[in-house]
Design a protein around this motif. Structure first.
Motif, PDB file in Angstrom:
ATOM      1  N   THR A  57      44.461  37.721  24.848  1.00  0.00           N
ATOM      2  CA  THR A  57      43.507  38.361  23.827  1.00  0.00           C
ATOM      3  C   THR A  57      42.876  39.412  24.307  1.00  0.00           C
ATOM      4  O   THR A  57      42.750  40.622  23.723  1.00  0.00           O
ATOM      5  CB  THR A  57      42.389  37.321  23.355  1.00  0.00           C
ATOM      6  N   GLN A  58      42.281  39.455  25.558  1.00  0.00           N
ATOM      7  CA  GLN A  58      41.831  40.432  26.311  1.00  0.00           C
ATOM      8  C   GLN A  58      42.329  40.654  27.637  1.00  0.00           C
ATOM      9  O   GLN A  58      41.697  40.481  28.738  1.00  0.00           O
ATOM     10  CB  GLN A  58      40.223  40.216  26.208  1.00  0.00           C
ATOM     11  N   PHE A  59      43.677  40.944  27.781  1.00  0.00           N
ATOM     12  CA  PHE A  59      44.220  40.957  29.020  1.00  0.00           C
ATOM     13  C   PHE A  59      43.580  41.792  29.756  1.00  0.00           C
ATOM     14  O   PHE A  59      43.275  43.124  29.427  1.00  0.00           O
ATOM     15  CB  PHE A  59      45.816  41.004  28.638  1.00  0.00           C
ATOM     16  N   PRO A  60      43.397  41.657  31.470  1.00  0.00           N
ATOM     17  CA  PRO A  60      44.110  40.493  31.979  1.00  0.00           C
ATOM     18  C   PRO A  60      42.953  39.252  32.205  1.00  0.00           C
ATOM     19  O   PRO A  60      42.968  38.359  32.757  1.00  0.00           O
ATOM     20  CB  PRO A  60      44.116  41.198  33.490  1.00  0.00           C
ATOM     21  N   SER A  61      41.786  39.277  31.414  1.00  0.00           N
ATOM     22  CA  SER A  61      41.068  38.341  31.646  1.00  0.00           C
ATOM     23  C   SER A  61      41.313  36.945  30.639  1.00  0.00           C
ATOM     24  O   SER A  61      42.001  37.123  29.701  1.00  0.00           O
ATOM     25  CB  SER A  61      39.466  39.042  30.757  1.00  0.00           C
ATOM     26  N   LEU A  62      40.881  35.966  31.333  1.00  0.00           N
ATOM     27  CA  LEU A  62      41.061  34.689  30.470  1.00  0.00           C
ATOM     28  C   LEU A  62      40.079  34.457  29.571  1.00  0.00           C
ATOM     29  O   LEU A  62      38.810  34.363  30.031  1.00  0.00           O
ATOM     30  CB  LEU A  62      41.465  33.584  31.643  1.00  0.00           C
ATOM     31  N   THR A  63      40.236  34.346  28.505  1.00  0.00           N
ATOM     32  CA  THR A  63      39.280  34.487  27.487  1.00  0.00           C
ATOM     33  C   THR A  63      39.167  33.139  26.484  1.00  0.00           C
ATOM     34  O   THR A  63      40.204  32.566  26.224  1.00  0.00           O
ATOM     35  CB  THR A  63      39.220  35.583  26.393  1.00  0.00           C
ATOM     36  N   ALA A  85      31.314  37.844  13.129  1.00  0.00           N
ATOM     37  CA  ALA A  85      32.376  38.062  13.883  1.00  0.00           C
ATOM     38  C   ALA A  85      33.738  37.512  13.502  1.00  0.00           C
ATOM     39  O   ALA A  85      33.949  36.503  13.430  1.00  0.00           O
ATOM     40  CB  ALA A  85      32.057  38.331  15.253  1.00  0.00           C
ATOM     41  N   LYS A  86      34.808  38.588  13.261  1.00  0.00           N
ATOM     42  CA  LYS A  86      36.048  37.720  13.232  1.00  0.00           C
ATOM     43  C   LYS A  86      36.519  37.097  14.282  1.00  0.00           C
ATOM     44  O   LYS A  86      37.149  36.103  14.213  1.00  0.00           O
ATOM     45  CB  LYS A  86      37.204  38.934  13.116  1.00  0.00           C
ATOM     46  N   ARG A  87      36.051  37.585  15.605  1.00  0.00           N
ATOM     47  CA  ARG A  87      36.581  36.911  16.828  1.00  0.00           C
ATOM     48  C   ARG A  87      35.274  37.232  17.860  1.00  0.00           C
ATOM     49  O   ARG A  87      34.885  38.402  18.373  1.00  0.00           O
ATOM     50  CB  ARG A  87      37.556  37.296  17.361  1.00  0.00           C
ATOM     51  N   LEU A  88      34.595  36.225  18.370  1.00  0.00           N
ATOM     52  CA  LEU A  88      33.782  36.240  19.544  1.00  0.00           C
ATOM     53  C   LEU A  88      34.421  35.724  20.880  1.00  0.00           C
ATOM     54  O   LEU A  88      34.819  34.517  20.610  1.00  0.00           O
ATOM     55  CB  LEU A  88      32.627  35.528  19.293  1.00  0.00           C
ATOM     56  N   SER A  89      34.617  36.538  22.001  1.00  0.00           N
ATOM     57  CA  SER A  89      35.565  35.944  23.091  1.00  0.00           C
ATOM     58  C   SER A  89      34.485  35.943  24.328  1.00  0.00           C
ATOM     59  O   SER A  89      33.763  36.931  24.241  1.00  0.00           O
ATOM     60  CB  SER A  89      36.630  36.895  23.275  1.00  0.00           C
ATOM     61  N   PHE A  90      34.635  35.151  25.016  1.00  0.00           N
ATOM     62  CA  PHE A  90      34.022  35.086  26.390  1.00  0.00           C
ATOM     63  C   PHE A  90      34.994  35.231  27.403  1.00  0.00           C
ATOM     64  O   PHE A  90      35.829  34.059  27.600  1.00  0.00           O
ATOM     65  CB  PHE A  90      33.308  33.667  26.406  1.00  0.00           C
ATOM     66  N   GLY A  91      34.964  36.042  28.422  1.00  0.00           N
ATOM     67  CA  GLY A  91      35.850  36.199  29.305  1.00  0.00           C
ATOM     68  C   GLY A  91      35.278  35.377  30.923  1.00  0.00           C
ATOM     69  O   GLY A  91      34.089  35.207  31.023  1.00  0.00           O
ATOM     70  N   LEU A  92      36.294  34.601  31.232  1.00  0.00           N
ATOM     71  CA  LEU A  92      36.074  33.651  32.339  1.00  0.00           C
ATOM     72  C   LEU A  92      36.368  34.347  33.756  1.00  0.00           C
ATOM     73  O   LEU A  92      37.299  35.057  33.912  1.00  0.00           O
ATOM     74  CB  LEU A  92      36.903  32.425  32.191  1.00  0.00           C
ATOM     75  N   ASN A  93      35.511  34.197  34.700  1.00  0.00           N
ATOM     76  CA  ASN A  93      35.646  34.473  35.926  1.00  0.00           C
ATOM     77  C   ASN A  93      36.863  33.601  36.716  1.00  0.00           C
ATOM     78  O   ASN A  93      36.556  32.455  36.830  1.00  0.00           O
ATOM     79  CB  ASN A  93      34.485  34.450  36.866  1.00  0.00           C
ATOM     80  N   ILE A  94      38.057  34.166  37.003  1.00  0.00           N
ATOM     81  CA  ILE A  94      39.290  33.246  37.188  1.00  0.00           C
ATOM     82  C   ILE A  94      38.950  32.398  38.443  1.00  0.00           C
ATOM     83  O   ILE A  94      39.163  31.200  38.562  1.00  0.00           O
ATOM     84  CB  ILE A  94      40.419  33.903  37.133  1.00  0.00           C
ATOM     85  N   GLN A 101      31.681  25.179  39.138  1.00  0.00           N
ATOM     86  CA  GLN A 101      30.928  25.971  38.018  1.00  0.00           C
ATOM     87  C   GLN A 101      31.768  27.030  37.679  1.00  0.00           C
ATOM     88  O   GLN A 101      32.238  27.755  38.295  1.00  0.00           O
ATOM     89  CB  GLN A 101      29.668  26.501  38.641  1.00  0.00           C
ATOM     90  N   ILE A 102      32.203  26.964  36.116  1.00  0.00           N
ATOM     91  CA  ILE A 102      33.029  27.973  35.639  1.00  0.00           C
ATOM     92  C   ILE A 102      32.080  29.197  34.885  1.00  0.00           C
ATOM     93  O   ILE A 102      30.980  28.697  34.301  1.00  0.00           O
ATOM     94  CB  ILE A 102      33.813  27.328  34.404  1.00  0.00           C
ATOM     95  N   ARG A 103      32.322  30.491  35.577  1.00  0.00           N
ATOM     96  CA  ARG A 103      31.384  31.372  35.180  1.00  0.00           C
ATOM     97  C   ARG A 103      31.871  32.208  34.061  1.00  0.00           C
ATOM     98  O   ARG A 103      33.176  32.716  34.335  1.00  0.00           O
ATOM     99  CB  ARG A 103      31.077  32.402  36.497  1.00  0.00           C
ATOM    100  N   ILE A 104      31.174  32.699  33.033  1.00  0.00           N
ATOM    101  CA  ILE A 104      31.269  33.524  31.994  1.00  0.00           C
ATOM    102  C   ILE A 104      30.673  34.873  32.335  1.00  0.00           C
ATOM    103  O   ILE A 104      29.902  34.844  32.527  1.00  0.00           O
ATOM    104  CB  ILE A 104      30.793  33.004  30.555  1.00  0.00           C
TER     105      ILE A 104
END
Length: 502
Positions: A57-63, A85-94, A101-104
């Protein structure tokens, strides 16, 4: 060679396999965690149709993608959307995927509609952020999902800001925004880039900008504790007009604290005309305009809706070597020069101050030369020295005055200096009247010939206008004003006026 190609193909396929498999091996509760962390931080209702996790969706971020998003505003706008919003995306810190802890750290809004509203009392729908107290500290050490935003992106979006308390309205369409900064800090710098195909700005329901393109690069220091924004380095281009500004904007309990200063320095005069509203810009679309210009403006002070406290505004304009050539007029406007300074304390029209210490232009042998100063409107102080000898038909066509057909030659010499003041006059027991007590001292001589005046909205013209006027006042007492009008003539349809008066 074949071995190298084989290794490259295997490597690429391995990377693609990893990209495709990571979303599958991450626990499915991440979208639930995202919803939980959002609802923990906002005082509003968020809904979405479905969600998915993707690298693409937002390469290279995992969203994490929330599709069909709706976010309600704060009171008293809880039933109206603040965000669609058509789409609301949250990018994850890989790297955080393998930690406790998973960080957005990124947020993307695609085809979003942001609707900011403020009512007449100053209540806003964007006050949805919950004070976290010590929660942020505990979240940073506990397991789960952390919201540490470093970038926000708006893609192909629309923004509407409507403040009924001022009243002010802004609309932006086809907007793309990129903002980067460490949003987890109380005080941080936000670097922004923004483009919009259409910007509309209204003040008091009057349009000031319509359908203008905007390109902006901004550096803003944000204090989340005091809700204060400091604009340190900001460069905008409105159509072709480059503008720089600095300032401060702070949210108060019942309003705003403003300190904005903007400037368009050493720009072409044509760039200013490109930023005019469409109706005016269209009039000058086939007009050749050259020259040097500078614009500066400011808006400073507090706006408090409850007490009707207003900020103060200034506007200054300088023009040198102006040249305006309209194909409808055989003679261009040349040597256009202007120095204009205006102030409006507390946005109070009764305190309007205008200082035009020079206005000059030629049209062939015709000319206008003027100095004009005005202080206040209720009891204005006026000073002017105006001299002109000009064909009004050529002048009105050169400046494209729409809705008005004007002809005639005007020769005028006017000097005035003084104050309009009033006093209360009592006659008898109960009769009280307010009358003018002083007027500016002045001398006037003016001649007008072969005049014609026609407003498009009216069915008939006033024709054959001519007059000679002389007048003076030497001491400022209105009773000692002398005015003499000779050879007055004008006709409209079958009616006419002819005569003299003193």
């Amino acid at each position: 060679m074949k071995k190298i190609v084989k290794v490259m193909v295997i490597t690429i396929l391995s990377i693609l396999a990893i990209l495709l498999s990571i979303p599958l091996i991450i626990p499915g509760k991440i979208d639930q965690e995202v919803t939980r962390i959002i609802n923990a931080q906002i005082d509003g209702e968020i809904k979405f149709e479905n969600s998915n996790i993707s690298f693409f969706t937002q390469f290279p971020s995992l969203t994490i993608n929330l599709n069909g998003v709706s976010l309600k505003g704060s009171a008293p706008f809880r039933q109206q959307e603040l965000l669609l919003a058509k789409r609301l995306s949250f990018g994850l810190n890989i790297p955080s995927l393998w930690s406790k802890q998973i960080r957005i750290d990124e947020i993307y809004a695609d085809h979003a509609k942001v609707n900011v509203m403020v009512d007449e009392k100053g209540n806003a729908n964007y006050n949805i952020y919950k004070p976290t107290g010590n929660t942020a500290a505990s979240d940073s050490t506990s397991s789960g999902t952390a919201l540490k935003i470093e970038a926000i992106y708006l893609l192909n979006s629309e923004i509407s800001y409507k403040d009924e308390s001022i009243p002010f309205e802004l609309k932006a369409q086809n907007l793309n925004y990129q903002g980067k900064g460490d949003f987890s800090k109380d005080i941080f710098d936000l670097k922004s880039q923004l483009t919009a195909d259409h910007i509309d700005i209204y003040y008091n329901h009057v349009p000031y900008l319509l359908h203008k393109k905007l390109n902006a690069k901004l550096l803003t220091k944000i204090n989340t504790n005091s809700l204060e924004l400091q604009f340190n380095e900001n460069n905008l281009i409105i159509n072709s007009l480059p503008i720089s500004f600095i300032g401060k904007f702070a949210f108060l309990k019942d309003g705003y604290d403003l300190n904005f200063k903007t400037r368009a320095k050493e720009t072409d005069l044509a760039n200013i005309f490109s930023a005019l509203p469409p109706a005016m810009a269209e009039q000058f679309s086939r007009t050749k305009i050259t020259g040097y210009a500078e614009i500066s403006a400011s808006l400073t002070g507090q706006y408090i809706a409850a007490t009707q406290q207003m900020p103060s505004a200034t506007f200054n304009l300088k023009i040198r070597d102006g040249y305006i050539e309209n194909p409808k007029v055989p003679v261009p406007v040349t040597k256009l020069s202007l120095n204009l300074q205006t102030r409006l304390p507390d946005l109070n029209m009764d305190r309007l101050f205008i200082d035009m210490d020079s206005l000059y232009f030629n049209m062939g042998k015709d000319y206008v030369a003027a100095v004009f100063k005005l202080d206040g409107l209720k009891e204005p102080v006026l000073k002017t020295d105006t001299r002109t000898d000009i064909d009004l038909e050529k002048w009105s066509k050169a400046f494209n005055i729409e809705g008005l057909d004007l002809k005639g030659r005007l020769v005028m010499n006017l000097k005035a200096d003084g104050k309009f003041s009033k006093k209360v006059v009592r006659s008898g027991i109960r009769k009280v009247d307010t009358v003018w007590s002083t007027v500016p001292k002045f001398s006037l001589s003016s001649r007008f010939s072969n005049g014609y005046l026609k407003f498009t909205a009216l069915p008939a013209a006033i024709e054959k206008i001519s007059f000679n006027i002389t007048g003076k006042n030497t001491d400022g007492l209105y009773q000692n004003t002398m005015l003499c009008v000779n050879d007055l003539t004008l006709e409209a349809l079958s009616s006419y006026i002819k005569g003299d008066f003193q």
